[in-house]
Motif scaffolding. Structure first.
Motif, PDB file in Angstrom:
ATOM      1  N   LYS A  27      45.769  38.827  46.153  1.00 27.20           N
ATOM      2  CA  LYS A  27      45.964  37.361  46.400  1.00 27.20           C
ATOM      3  C   LYS A  27      46.064  35.932  44.578  1.00 27.20           C
ATOM      4  O   LYS A  27      46.048  35.215  45.663  1.00 27.20           O
ATOM      5  N   ALA A  28      46.918  37.189  44.234  1.00 23.96           N
ATOM      6  CA  ALA A  28      46.865  35.303  43.249  1.00 23.96           C
ATOM      7  C   ALA A  28      48.413  35.120  43.082  1.00 23.96           C
ATOM      8  O   ALA A  28      48.583  33.700  41.876  1.00 23.96           O
ATOM      9  N   SER A  29      48.886  35.019  43.682  1.00 28.18           N
ATOM     10  CA  SER A  29      50.554  34.710  43.721  1.00 28.18           C
ATOM     11  C   SER A  29      51.232  33.241  44.145  1.00 28.18           C
ATOM     12  O   SER A  29      50.131  32.455  44.662  1.00 28.18           O
ATOM     13  N   ASP A  30      51.504  33.026  42.638  1.00 26.84           N
ATOM     14  CA  ASP A  30      51.801  31.764  42.853  1.00 26.84           C
ATOM     15  C   ASP A  30      51.048  30.403  42.469  1.00 26.84           C
ATOM     16  O   ASP A  30      50.758  29.332  42.082  1.00 26.84           O
ATOM     17  N   SER A  31      49.571  31.201  41.960  1.00 26.47           N
ATOM     18  CA  SER A  31      48.269  30.600  40.976  1.00 26.47           C
ATOM     19  C   SER A  31      48.956  30.384  39.775  1.00 26.47           C
ATOM     20  O   SER A  31      49.923  30.734  39.524  1.00 26.47           O
ATOM     21  N   TYR A  32      48.122  29.610  38.998  1.00 24.71           N
ATOM     22  CA  TYR A  32      47.930  29.760  37.454  1.00 24.71           C
ATOM     23  C   TYR A  32      47.112  30.313  36.296  1.00 24.71           C
ATOM     24  O   TYR A  32      45.203  30.005  36.975  1.00 24.71           O
ATOM     25  N   LEU A  33      47.157  30.735  35.651  1.00 27.07           N
ATOM     26  CA  LEU A  33      46.445  32.030  35.055  1.00 27.07           C
ATOM     27  C   LEU A  33      45.198  30.560  34.352  1.00 27.07           C
ATOM     28  O   LEU A  33      45.336  29.457  33.563  1.00 27.07           O
ATOM     29  N   SER A  34      43.266  30.500  34.150  1.00 31.65           N
ATOM     30  CA  SER A  34      42.659  29.478  33.783  1.00 31.65           C
ATOM     31  C   SER A  34      42.829  29.911  32.592  1.00 31.65           C
ATOM     32  O   SER A  34      41.765  28.849  32.199  1.00 31.65           O
ATOM     33  N   GLY A 143      48.011  29.181  32.070  1.00 29.29           N
ATOM     34  CA  GLY A 143      48.711  27.492  32.357  1.00 29.29           C
ATOM     35  C   GLY A 143      49.365  28.661  33.095  1.00 29.29           C
ATOM     36  O   GLY A 143      50.604  28.072  33.677  1.00 29.29           O
ATOM     37  N   THR A 144      50.514  29.743  32.795  1.00 28.35           N
ATOM     38  CA  THR A 144      50.777  30.753  33.592  1.00 28.35           C
ATOM     39  C   THR A 144      51.246  30.997  34.580  1.00 28.35           C
ATOM     40  O   THR A 144      50.237  30.808  35.735  1.00 28.35           O
ATOM     41  N   LEU A 145      52.583  30.835  35.566  1.00 30.83           N
ATOM     42  CA  LEU A 145      52.362  30.916  37.210  1.00 30.83           C
ATOM     43  C   LEU A 145      52.864  32.407  37.224  1.00 30.83           C
ATOM     44  O   LEU A 145      53.151  32.895  36.553  1.00 30.83           O
ATOM     45  N   LEU A 146      51.957  32.656  38.010  1.00 32.18           N
ATOM     46  CA  LEU A 146      51.852  34.032  38.137  1.00 32.18           C
ATOM     47  C   LEU A 146      52.482  34.265  39.335  1.00 32.18           C
ATOM     48  O   LEU A 146      52.428  34.740  40.819  1.00 32.18           O
ATOM     49  N   ALA A 206      55.103  24.903  46.214  1.00 30.82           N
ATOM     50  CA  ALA A 206      54.522  25.206  45.721  1.00 30.82           C
ATOM     51  C   ALA A 206      52.919  25.536  45.513  1.00 30.82           C
ATOM     52  O   ALA A 206      52.230  25.785  44.518  1.00 30.82           O
ATOM     53  N   GLY A 207      52.743  26.828  46.249  1.00 32.09           N
ATOM     54  CA  GLY A 207      52.182  27.602  46.427  1.00 32.09           C
ATOM     55  C   GLY A 207      50.411  27.245  47.106  1.00 32.09           C
ATOM     56  O   GLY A 207      49.513  27.586  46.580  1.00 32.09           O
ATOM     57  N   VAL A 208      50.717  25.882  47.945  1.00 30.84           N
ATOM     58  CA  VAL A 208      49.659  25.065  48.925  1.00 30.84           C
ATOM     59  C   VAL A 208      49.023  25.739  49.743  1.00 30.84           C
ATOM     60  O   VAL A 208      49.941  26.485  50.197  1.00 30.84           O
ATOM     61  N   THR A 209      48.562  26.380  49.901  1.00 31.64           N
ATOM     62  CA  THR A 209      48.593  27.659  51.217  1.00 31.64           C
ATOM     63  C   THR A 209      47.750  27.107  52.463  1.00 31.64           C
ATOM     64  O   THR A 209      47.204  27.529  53.253  1.00 31.64           O
ATOM     65  N   ILE A 210      46.573  26.030  51.864  1.00 30.93           N
ATOM     66  CA  ILE A 210      46.148  25.209  52.766  1.00 30.93           C
ATOM     67  C   ILE A 210      46.195  23.175  52.930  1.00 30.93           C
ATOM     68  O   ILE A 210      46.473  22.831  52.461  1.00 30.93           O
ATOM     69  N   VAL A 211      46.869  23.318  54.131  1.00 30.22           N
ATOM     70  CA  VAL A 211      47.352  22.249  54.037  1.00 30.22           C
ATOM     71  C   VAL A 211      47.848  22.158  55.983  1.00 30.22           C
ATOM     72  O   VAL A 211      47.905  22.486  55.984  1.00 30.22           O
ATOM     73  N   ASP A 212      47.198  20.945  56.182  1.00 28.75           N
ATOM     74  CA  ASP A 212      46.916  20.238  57.004  1.00 28.75           C
ATOM     75  C   ASP A 212      47.235  18.875  57.635  1.00 28.75           C
ATOM     76  O   ASP A 212      47.527  18.121  56.823  1.00 28.75           O
ATOM     77  N   CYS A 213      48.409  18.702  58.510  1.00 29.03           N
ATOM     78  CA  CYS A 213      49.275  17.426  59.145  1.00 29.03           C
ATOM     79  C   CYS A 213      48.575  16.905  60.662  1.00 29.03           C
ATOM     80  O   CYS A 213      48.056  17.351  61.396  1.00 29.03           O
ATOM     81  N   PHE A 214      48.636  15.461  60.307  1.00 25.10           N
ATOM     82  CA  PHE A 214      47.752  14.455  61.422  1.00 25.10           C
ATOM     83  C   PHE A 214      49.252  13.833  61.347  1.00 25.10           C
ATOM     84  O   PHE A 214      48.916  12.640  60.165  1.00 25.10           O
ATOM     85  N   VAL A 303      54.352  13.604  43.295  1.00 22.82           N
ATOM     86  CA  VAL A 303      53.515  13.987  43.744  1.00 22.82           C
ATOM     87  C   VAL A 303      52.989  15.365  43.184  1.00 22.82           C
ATOM     88  O   VAL A 303      52.322  16.452  42.560  1.00 22.82           O
ATOM     89  N   LEU A 304      54.507  16.657  42.662  1.00 28.72           N
ATOM     90  CA  LEU A 304      54.405  18.042  42.830  1.00 28.72           C
ATOM     91  C   LEU A 304      53.906  17.996  41.462  1.00 28.72           C
ATOM     92  O   LEU A 304      52.486  18.885  41.153  1.00 28.72           O
ATOM     93  N   PRO A 305      54.365  16.946  39.780  1.00 31.37           N
ATOM     94  CA  PRO A 305      53.657  17.193  38.873  1.00 31.37           C
ATOM     95  C   PRO A 305      51.703  17.179  39.316  1.00 31.37           C
ATOM     96  O   PRO A 305      50.547  17.572  37.933  1.00 31.37           O
ATOM     97  N   ALA A 306      51.437  16.009  39.555  1.00 35.29           N
ATOM     98  CA  ALA A 306      50.078  15.943  40.432  1.00 35.29           C
ATOM     99  C   ALA A 306      49.096  16.904  40.810  1.00 35.29           C
ATOM    100  O   ALA A 306      48.272  17.904  40.556  1.00 35.29           O
ATOM    101  N   LEU A 307      49.819  17.985  41.351  1.00 28.10           N
ATOM    102  CA  LEU A 307      49.623  19.186  42.042  1.00 28.10           C
ATOM    103  C   LEU A 307      49.426  19.621  41.549  1.00 28.10           C
ATOM    104  O   LEU A 307      48.330  21.240  41.037  1.00 28.10           O
ATOM    105  N   GLN A 308      50.338  20.094  40.713  1.00 23.57           N
ATOM    106  CA  GLN A 308      50.728  21.428  39.967  1.00 23.57           C
ATOM    107  C   GLN A 308      49.612  21.247  38.364  1.00 23.57           C
ATOM    108  O   GLN A 308      49.221  21.859  38.258  1.00 23.57           O
ATOM    109  N   LEU A 309      49.415  20.213  37.708  1.00 21.92           N
ATOM    110  CA  LEU A 309      48.586  20.012  36.823  1.00 21.92           C
ATOM    111  C   LEU A 309      46.974  20.004  37.717  1.00 21.92           C
ATOM    112  O   LEU A 309      46.054  20.544  37.030  1.00 21.92           O
ATOM    113  N   ALA A 310      47.017  20.114  38.907  1.00 17.60           N
ATOM    114  CA  ALA A 310      45.496  20.127  39.627  1.00 17.60           C
ATOM    115  C   ALA A 310      44.786  21.636  39.908  1.00 17.60           C
ATOM    116  O   ALA A 310      44.542  21.825  39.177  1.00 17.60           O
ATOM    117  N   MET A 311      46.334  22.743  39.947  1.00 13.37           N
ATOM    118  CA  MET A 311      46.475  23.417  40.367  1.00 13.37           C
ATOM    119  C   MET A 311      46.588  25.389  38.763  1.00 13.37           C
ATOM    120  O   MET A 311      46.396  25.548  38.841  1.00 13.37           O
TER     121      MET A 311
END
Length: 390
Positions: A27-34, A143-146, A206-214, A303-311
């Motif tokens: 379940k860790a695909s596209d996550s970053y090691l903490s 910080g490694t991308l899985l 980018a590995g984001v799994t919860i995305v909702d569009c309005f 946006v992408l750098p901010a997402l990746q930092l948060a992840m």
């Protein structure tokens, strides 16, 4: 209006943390090691055959008596004398008395004997314990991308669970009464929406799994209401359109009414000057241009750098470098993000840089950055670029 450098600094300074969780590697695909992961075993654990062939105890002759067979997974250890050997397969445990594995293509078989047909090289074809990684060595750093290779590597070390950063919940706000979904007939004055599907696919990549569009009506009440709703439930808000200076560009005011702390509005760049960035509590808010290519470029740059930092990604620099194939002139007094293709160590700038044309980005893999202070770059000089993730 601020510079590109100031905008990037502001985004990095206002990064958010989403916490961590311990999950199964499936379940860790596209996550970053903490945290760092260290190997708890030697790999391989034992003397291991690197190929199919014959593990032999060498002597000066050219023939060997084969006294057994060892398959991958066998635990038996057959004692060998000089001139004896066993048939062995890739990954199998090599007997302690064997000092070389001879490729099967190098021998001729006759009953329980093999006869060498080629001179044996010095290569043993035996992997020694810890040859790939030793117990206690750093396997993967924080910080490694899985990706699939990283997860396969961890599984091979016996790791079944990892601690990774949580992934953000993202809301996309699509503004514009003129927009229609693809597949529906267009009426007079309407256009098809491209930004919402583009942003959803970029976030998925980018590995984001919860995305909702309005979809947001072009009224202040509707804009203010939806912003209030998503601020309470999402970590990132990305508005497409509605942040310029037209009578129906209402998102900036909706952010202000809902208490978002504006960090900057407008960047001295082309394309995509009208871009909004703000923060409320632990939620980051972006307002991107409605022009499709400008929306895409600002997503990649900010946006992408901010997402990746948060992840949980750890980044030393956002930019890479390459050698320019053709000279560039910049008379705009603005920074430029130019669609381009990087091949090896060189980069070619595309001719079509229209801010509304996504087609010019289909074959692009880079955005070349030219500072507002730079007026001329000659062929063969080094330029900085952002690698496109799409």
């Amino acid at each position: 209006m601020i510079s590109v450098k100031e905008a990037i600094t502001s985004i990095l300074d206002n990064s958010i943390s989403l916490g961590t969780h311990h999950i199964h590697i499936t379940k860790a695909s596209d996550s970053y090691l903490s945290s760092n992961i260290y190997s708890t075993i030697n790999l391989p654990l034992f003397r291991q055959s690197a190929m199919d062939g014959f593990a032999v105890c060498q002597y000066n002759g050219d023939s060997y008596k084969i006294i057994g067979e060892i398959q991958a997974g066998d635990s038996k250890d057959i004692a060998l004398k000089k001139g004896e050997g066993v048939r062995i397969f890739t990954g199998a445990r090599v007997p302690k008395d064997a000092d070389i594995v001879i490729m099967k293509e190098y021998v001729e078989e006759s009953g329980d004997e093999i006869l060498l047909q080629k001179k044996i090289s010095q290569k043993t074809n035996i992997r020694i314990p810890g040859e790939l990684i030793k117990e206690g060595d750093l396997a993967l750093k924080k910080g490694t991308l899985l990706n699939s290779a990283a997860l396969g590597f961890l599984s091979g070390l016996g790791v079944d669970k990892v601690t990774v950063s949580q992934k953000p919940r993202v809301a996309i706000l699509v503004t514009g009464n003129e927009l229609e979904k693809a597949g529906t007939p267009l009426t007079e004055g309407k256009i098809y929406d491209s930004n919402s599907i583009m942003l959803q696919m970029l976030l998925k990549k980018a590995g984001v799994t919860i995305v909702d569009c309005f979809n947001v009506e072009d009224t202040q009440a509707a804009s203010t209401s939806i912003v209030k709703e998503v601020l309470e439930a999402y970590d990132f808000i990305i508005a497409s359109g509605g942040i310029s200076v037209g009578d129906y560009d209402l998102m900036r005011n909706a952010f202000h009414i809902n208490g978002v702390d504006e960090k900057f509005y407008k960047i001295n760049q082309r394309p995509g000057k009208p871009i909004y960035f703000g923060k409320k509590d632990n939620t980051l808010v972006f307002g991107l241009p409605g022009n499709p290519a400008a929306c895409f470029i600002n997503y990649q740059a900010y946006v992408l750098p901010a997402l990746q930092l948060a992840m949980g990604k750890i980044t030393d620099t956002l930019f890479k470098t390459a050698t320019l194939e053709d000279a560039i002139t910049n008379t705009t007094k603005r920074s430029l993000f130019l669609r381009a293709e990087v091949k090896g160590s060189s980069v070619k700038i595309f001719k079509n840089q229209n801010s509304a044309m996504l087609q010019s980005l289909v074959n692009a893999n880079a955005l070349v950055y030219i500072s507002e202070k730079t007026t001329q770059i000659e062929k063969g000089e080094e330029v900085r670029y952002l690698e496109i993730l799409q």
